[in-house]
Design a protein around this motif. Structure first.
Motif, PDB file in Angstrom:
ATOM      1  N   GLN A  52      86.813 -50.395 -92.677  1.00  0.00           N
ATOM      2  CA  GLN A  52      86.349 -49.600 -91.541  1.00  0.00           C
ATOM      3  C   GLN A  52      86.138 -50.535 -90.351  1.00  0.00           C
ATOM      4  N   GLY A  53      86.107 -49.961 -89.153  1.00  0.00           N
ATOM      5  CA  GLY A  53      85.887 -50.756 -87.953  1.00  0.00           C
ATOM      6  C   GLY A  53      84.450 -51.234 -87.842  1.00  0.00           C
ATOM      7  N   GLU A  54      84.231 -52.191 -86.953  1.00  0.00           N
ATOM      8  CA  GLU A  54      82.891 -52.730 -86.775  1.00  0.00           C
ATOM      9  C   GLU A  54      82.023 -51.764 -85.976  1.00  0.00           C
ATOM     10  N   LYS A  55      80.718 -51.766 -86.281  1.00  0.00           N
ATOM     11  CA  LYS A  55      79.762 -50.926 -85.563  1.00  0.00           C
ATOM     12  C   LYS A  55      79.319 -51.588 -84.263  1.00  0.00           C
ATOM     13  N   PHE A  56      79.078 -52.897 -84.328  1.00  0.00           N
ATOM     14  CA  PHE A  56      78.665 -53.662 -83.161  1.00  0.00           C
ATOM     15  C   PHE A  56      79.400 -54.996 -83.200  1.00  0.00           C
ATOM     16  N   ALA A  57      79.880 -55.455 -82.072  1.00  0.00           N
ATOM     17  CA  ALA A  57      80.577 -56.734 -82.029  1.00  0.00           C
ATOM     18  C   ALA A  57      79.635 -57.851 -82.458  1.00  0.00           C
ATOM     19  N   ALA A  58      80.083 -58.671 -83.391  1.00  0.00           N
ATOM     20  CA  ALA A  58      79.205 -59.672 -84.005  1.00  0.00           C
ATOM     21  C   ALA A  58      78.611 -60.639 -82.996  1.00  0.00           C
ATOM     22  N   ALA A  98      52.380 -52.582 -86.418  1.00  0.00           N
ATOM     23  CA  ALA A  98      51.627 -53.548 -85.611  1.00  0.00           C
ATOM     24  C   ALA A  98      52.365 -54.874 -85.442  1.00  0.00           C
ATOM     25  N   ALA A  99      53.642 -54.912 -85.812  1.00  0.00           N
ATOM     26  CA  ALA A  99      54.409 -56.156 -85.798  1.00  0.00           C
ATOM     27  C   ALA A  99      54.700 -56.626 -84.376  1.00  0.00           C
ATOM     28  N   ASP A 100      54.996 -57.910 -84.263  1.00  0.00           N
ATOM     29  CA  ASP A 100      55.464 -58.477 -82.999  1.00  0.00           C
ATOM     30  C   ASP A 100      56.960 -58.245 -82.817  1.00  0.00           C
ATOM     31  N   GLU A 101      57.700 -58.269 -83.920  1.00  0.00           N
ATOM     32  CA  GLU A 101      59.130 -57.963 -83.943  1.00  0.00           C
ATOM     33  C   GLU A 101      59.434 -57.280 -85.274  1.00  0.00           C
ATOM     34  N   ALA A 102      60.505 -56.502 -85.311  1.00  0.00           N
ATOM     35  CA  ALA A 102      60.994 -55.943 -86.569  1.00  0.00           C
ATOM     36  C   ALA A 102      62.514 -56.013 -86.547  1.00  0.00           C
ATOM     37  N   LEU A 103      63.101 -56.070 -87.729  1.00  0.00           N
ATOM     38  CA  LEU A 103      64.552 -56.190 -87.824  1.00  0.00           C
ATOM     39  C   LEU A 103      65.047 -55.606 -89.130  1.00  0.00           C
ATOM     40  N   ILE A 104      66.334 -55.268 -89.150  1.00  0.00           N
ATOM     41  CA  ILE A 104      66.988 -54.824 -90.372  1.00  0.00           C
ATOM     42  C   ILE A 104      68.234 -55.681 -90.593  1.00  0.00           C
ATOM     43  N   THR A 105      68.651 -55.778 -91.853  1.00  0.00           N
ATOM     44  CA  THR A 105      69.870 -56.507 -92.176  1.00  0.00           C
ATOM     45  C   THR A 105      70.728 -55.671 -93.108  1.00  0.00           C
ATOM     46  N   ALA A 106      72.041 -55.772 -92.934  1.00  0.00           N
ATOM     47  CA  ALA A 106      73.004 -55.128 -93.824  1.00  0.00           C
ATOM     48  C   ALA A 106      74.370 -55.725 -93.541  1.00  0.00           C
ATOM     49  N   SER A 107      75.284 -55.574 -94.481  1.00  0.00           N
ATOM     50  CA  SER A 107      76.593 -56.212 -94.330  1.00  0.00           C
ATOM     51  C   SER A 107      77.432 -55.595 -93.225  1.00  0.00           C
ATOM     52  N   SER A 108      77.134 -54.355 -92.836  1.00  0.00           N
ATOM     53  CA  SER A 108      77.902 -53.708 -91.772  1.00  0.00           C
ATOM     54  C   SER A 108      77.352 -53.997 -90.382  1.00  0.00           C
ATOM     55  N   ILE A 109      76.133 -54.578 -90.315  1.00  0.00           N
ATOM     56  CA  ILE A 109      75.482 -54.798 -89.015  1.00  0.00           C
ATOM     57  C   ILE A 109      74.920 -56.203 -88.871  1.00  0.00           C
TER      58      ILE A 109
END
Length: 289
Positions: free
Chosen positions: A118-124, A235-246
């Motif tokens: 499949q195509g990329e969701k966001f350019a790396a 209450a976080a200062d930053e939050a993030l997610i990780t996955a192989s597609s993003i």
């Protein structure tokens, strides 16, 4: 436009020609496992780690692994070449096989194996967007460490998020503790420390998560490994997610509440940059390559 090419049981076929039996156990019982890989610079990201997890998932369900890791590498690289996929996502699916419907299984099934790109969701290598999350009850079965195709609870969660205008769901258990996101791992930064839920049968052992955490340790980021509540995440200062597609994406809001200043934070951007560098440094090659 030419048709996408699918890998199916050792053959490359036009998508319209790639078919599985109606009585495949993956269709009847979700008796199947899968892996999703990033494609970066025409190469497969975190390949060996995904394949090690696939081997474990197959073993947990007693589905035979009918191919070697290097055989599958060559097959998937051929698929990438067939589709001229320089960047994007690669999906690999292994079912127990087909036979008359019965809950029990035996050792005579022949696994069906297919893959597609499949195509990329966001350019790396571009600035990633900061995304919104919507919380949703975690309704999944208790063996979340097996990457099975039993994904209906995730479908419900991600559909609810999509209908609310959010990018992803954030699943919360009955005790108010965050488990993970619908199809990604979740983390937050507080007071310069990265909070991460320990691996267990309650979450998927994310491969992008695993590599990103290696990057965090190499960069001297303090890791706090424990369960945590939704209130703590909010209450976080930053939050993030990780996955192989993003890969690594910053989180702007959870349930409409802005996290930190609502922008991609310094820790998140450094982890994304470090992850991409690590992924490129670890592109898989076979002994014969």
């Amino acid at each position: 436009m030419s048709e996408r090419i699918i890998y199916l049981n050792g053959n490359y076929l036009a998508e319209s020609e790639a078919k599985l039996p109606v009585l495949d156990r993956g269709l009847l019982f979700a008796d199947a496992v899968y892996e999703g890989f990033g494609i970066l610079d025409g190469q497969i990201v975190d390949f060996i780690y995904h394949m090690q997890r696939l081997e474990r998932s197959l073993g947990e369900l007693s589905i035979p692994m009918t191919f070697s890791i290097d055989e599958m590498f060559h097959a998937l690289m051929g698929l990438i070449e067939q589709n001229n996929a320089k960047a994007g996502f690669l999906y690999l699916h292994v079912t127990r096989g087909a036979g008359d419907r019965a809950f029990h299984y035996h050792d005579q099934y022949v696994p069906n194996i297919f893959a597609f790109t499949q195509g990329e969701k966001f350019a790396a290598d571009e600035m990633p967007p900061a995304i919104d999350l919507l919380t949703y009850p975690d309704l999944r079965w208790t063996r979340r460490d097996i990457k099975s195709t039993n994904l209906l609870a995730q479908v419900m969660a991600k559909q609810a998020a999509n209908q609310a205008g959010a990018y992803e769901a954030l699943m919360v258990d009955a005790n108010g503790l965050v488990t993970e996101a619908g199809s990604s791992s979740f983390f937050f930064i507080k007071d310069n420390a990265l909070y991460v839920r320990p691996v267990s049968q309650e979450i998927l052992h994310g491969i992008t998560r695993q590599t990103m955490l290696r990057v965090a340790k190499e960069r001297g980021i303090s890791l706090i490994e424990r369960t945590y509540s939704l209130d703590e995440a909010l209450a976080a200062d930053e939050a993030l997610i990780t996955a192989s597609s993003i890969y690594v994406l910053p989180v702007e809001k959870i349930d409409g509440k802005v996290i930190g200043n609502g922008k991609a934070g310094a820790f998140t951007l450094a982890l994304r940059e470090g992850y991409l560098a690590k992924a490129r440094d670890e592109f898989y090659t076979t002994k014969a390559s």
